[in-house]
Design a protein around this motif. Structure first.
Motif, PDB file in Angstrom:
ATOM      1  N   CYS A   1      16.254  21.868   7.967  1.00  0.00           N
ATOM      2  CA  CYS A   1      17.054  22.235   6.649  1.00  0.00           C
ATOM      3  C   CYS A   1      16.032  22.761   5.483  1.00  0.00           C
ATOM      4  O   CYS A   1      14.988  22.086   5.458  1.00  0.00           O
ATOM      5  CB  CYS A   1      17.950  21.414   6.361  1.00  0.00           C
TER       6      CYS A   1
ATOM      7  N   SER B   1      22.722  14.427  -1.522  1.00  0.00           N
ATOM      8  CA  SER B   1      23.663  15.394  -0.417  1.00  0.00           C
ATOM      9  C   SER B   1      23.412  16.709  -1.235  1.00  0.00           C
ATOM     10  O   SER B   1      23.467  16.997  -2.416  1.00  0.00           O
ATOM     11  CB  SER B   1      24.925  14.876  -1.075  1.00  0.00           C
TER      12      SER B   1
ATOM     13  N   LYS C   1      22.425  14.933   4.253  1.00  0.00           N
ATOM     14  CA  LYS C   1      22.493  13.621   3.652  1.00  0.00           C
ATOM     15  C   LYS C   1      20.919  12.955   3.642  1.00  0.00           C
ATOM     16  O   LYS C   1      20.690  12.665   4.933  1.00  0.00           O
ATOM     17  CB  LYS C   1      23.637  12.900   4.211  1.00  0.00           C
TER      18      LYS C   1
ATOM     19  N   ASP D   1      17.105  12.805  11.812  1.00  0.00           N
ATOM     20  CA  ASP D   1      17.572  13.314  12.875  1.00  0.00           C
ATOM     21  C   ASP D   1      16.936  14.652  13.249  1.00  0.00           C
ATOM     22  O   ASP D   1      16.602  15.433  12.414  1.00  0.00           O
ATOM     23  CB  ASP D   1      19.079  13.619  12.517  1.00  0.00           C
TER      24      ASP D   1
ATOM     25  N   ARG E   1      20.118  13.027   7.916  1.00  0.00           N
ATOM     26  CA  ARG E   1      21.118  13.446   8.917  1.00  0.00           C
ATOM     27  C   ARG E   1      22.055  14.607   8.466  1.00  0.00           C
ATOM     28  O   ARG E   1      22.152  14.800   7.176  1.00  0.00           O
ATOM     29  CB  ARG E   1      22.079  12.562   9.505  1.00  0.00           C
ATOM     30  N   ARG E   2      22.365  15.504   9.395  1.00  0.00           N
ATOM     31  CA  ARG E   2      23.270  16.523   8.898  1.00  0.00           C
ATOM     32  C   ARG E   2      24.708  16.131   9.106  1.00  0.00           C
ATOM     33  O   ARG E   2      25.102  15.599  10.174  1.00  0.00           O
ATOM     34  CB  ARG E   2      22.854  17.814   9.833  1.00  0.00           C
ATOM     35  N   ALA E   3      25.492  16.599   8.381  1.00  0.00           N
ATOM     36  CA  ALA E   3      26.906  16.196   8.318  1.00  0.00           C
ATOM     37  C   ALA E   3      27.839  17.388   8.170  1.00  0.00           C
ATOM     38  O   ALA E   3      28.052  17.699   7.046  1.00  0.00           O
ATOM     39  CB  ALA E   3      27.381  15.212   7.328  1.00  0.00           C
ATOM     40  N   GLY E   4      27.827  18.431   8.956  1.00  0.00           N
ATOM     41  CA  GLY E   4      28.564  19.732   8.801  1.00  0.00           C
ATOM     42  C   GLY E   4      27.502  20.786   8.149  1.00  0.00           C
ATOM     43  O   GLY E   4      26.340  20.806   8.663  1.00  0.00           O
ATOM     44  N   SER E   5      28.090  20.859   7.151  1.00  0.00           N
ATOM     45  CA  SER E   5      27.226  21.916   6.274  1.00  0.00           C
ATOM     46  C   SER E   5      26.627  21.280   5.116  1.00  0.00           C
ATOM     47  O   SER E   5      26.117  21.965   4.195  1.00  0.00           O
ATOM     48  CB  SER E   5      28.317  23.148   5.412  1.00  0.00           C
TER      49      SER E   5
ATOM     50  N   ALA F   1      18.375  17.797  11.611  1.00  0.00           N
ATOM     51  CA  ALA F   1      18.241  18.061  10.219  1.00  0.00           C
ATOM     52  C   ALA F   1      16.836  18.646   9.786  1.00  0.00           C
ATOM     53  O   ALA F   1      16.519  18.854   8.486  1.00  0.00           O
ATOM     54  CB  ALA F   1      18.407  16.559   9.575  1.00  0.00           C
TER      55      ALA F   1
END
Length: 352
Positions: A248, A340, A288, A242, A281-285, A245
């Motif tokens: 990061c 994670s 993953k 994504d 992908r980013r899931a909030g903070s 992401a």
């Protein structure tokens, strides 16, 4: 300047505290002598602030000269008892002289005794306050040293874990090049060049410094290019990263052991080859990452995952503690590794 006046804020707070004491002192004078509040304040404020300065410096340097952890309790008590008596006598004399000059209140003998006793108490409180400040500073220094030691230890552990990767990967690559030299020298030469290019890019990566997911994925593709020389069309790679992401930060060379594990224990055992799928992908903070690969439905009994997965787990634990995790599952025709970890885009966030 040292002591209570080492900073402007500290000096202001110190004098404000003594000014409040001077007002309380004035109230006691007014109650005891029946003087007016203006006369009481005229008498107490100047002498109290002057005593504050003298007492602050005197008790500060005595606390420095007689630290509690190096001197006996008796010697400390004796020195401060003498200092408190001498300072209080001087303050009482100052109060008497100032009262003669301004004729503010009626100075009786009991009042003089009360002023002397108050001076002893204030000196003792000032000394206690300095000792508490010193103990607080020492505790802060010890905590800072402990934190620095922990960071140094963590950095050393990360470097040690990182150094496991390169020799392990190099050993496998050299074995592959050795096998190719006799059957396909051209491919062996191509793999050697790809290997040199990979290490040239990885030399600048420090074990403790983080890289973006985008840069890490690019390094992983360099590694895949090396392996494709050996496996050719049998090795396929799919990426689904994504855009949100890619910025990061994560430890360098965290994907390479997972891909190497997928090739060595998955694709290499498939006659027709297989596919490695990388998704992020980013899931909030949370970031993953999933690495999946095709596997043989009936793998060799002695198959294992080597040091790759264990190395990644240890590096995540050393970097993030309980905030990161890695799990792997095996299904009929697929092996799946899920990572994670906290979503950080700056080193400051990672350190915090």
């Amino acid at each position: 300047m040292q002591g209570p006046f080492s900073t402007r804020r500290g000096a202001g707070l110190y004098l404000l505290a003594w000014l409040l004491l001077a007002i309380v002192f004035a109230g006691l004078i007014v109650a005891a002598s029946g003087a007016a509040w203006t006369d009481g304040l005229l008498f107490t404020v100047p002498v109290t602030l002057l005593y504050a300065c003298a007492t602050g410096f005197s008790s500060y340097y005595l606390c420095r000269a007689y630290p509690l952890n190096e001197r006996s309790a008796i010697s400390v008590l004796l020195v401060f008892a003498v200092a408190a008596v001498v300072a209080s006598l001087a303050w009482t004399a100052l109060c008497i002289g100032w009262n003669h000059a301004c004729a503010a209140i009626a100075m009786s003998a009991p009042l003089q005794a009360a002023i002397f006793g108050l001076g002893v108490i204030l000196y003792a409180l000032c000394a206690v306050a300095h000792y508490l400040a010193f103990e607080f500073q020492r505790a802060r220094a010890a905590e800072r040293r402990e934190l620095e030691a922990a960071l140094t230890s963590q950095d050393a552990e990360l470097r040690m874990l990182r150094t496991q990767i390169d020799p392990h990967f190099l050993f496998n690559s050299l074995n592959s090049i050795s096998a190719l030299t006799s059957i396909d020298p051209a491919r062996a030469r191509d793999m050697t060049l790809q290997l040199a290019d990979f290490f040239r890019h990885s030399l600048g990566l420090e074990a403790s410094r983080k890289v973006t997911l985008e840069a890490e994925a690019a390094m992983a593709m360099h590694f895949v290019a090396i392996e494709k020389v050996r496996f050719g069309a049998r090795l396929n790679i799919e990426q689904a990263l994504d855009a949100g992401a890619l910025d990061c930060l994560l430890p360098p060379m965290i994907l390479q052991p997972l891909i190497e594990n997928a090739i060595k224990h998955g694709i290499a055992h498939l006659t027709g080859g297989g596919t490695i799928r990388i998704a992020a992908r980013r899931a909030g903070s949370i970031l993953k990452i999933v690495v999946e690969n095709d596997i043989d439905n009936d793998p060799p009994a002695a198959a294992s995952h080597g040091i790759g997965l264990a190395n990644v787990r240890q590096r995540l634990a050393a970097t993030y503690g309980n905030e990161a995790s890695i799990h792997w599952t095996r299904e009929a025709h697929q092996f799946r590794v899920a990572l994670s970890l906290p979503f950080h885009t700056t080193e400051r966030q990672a350190c915090a």
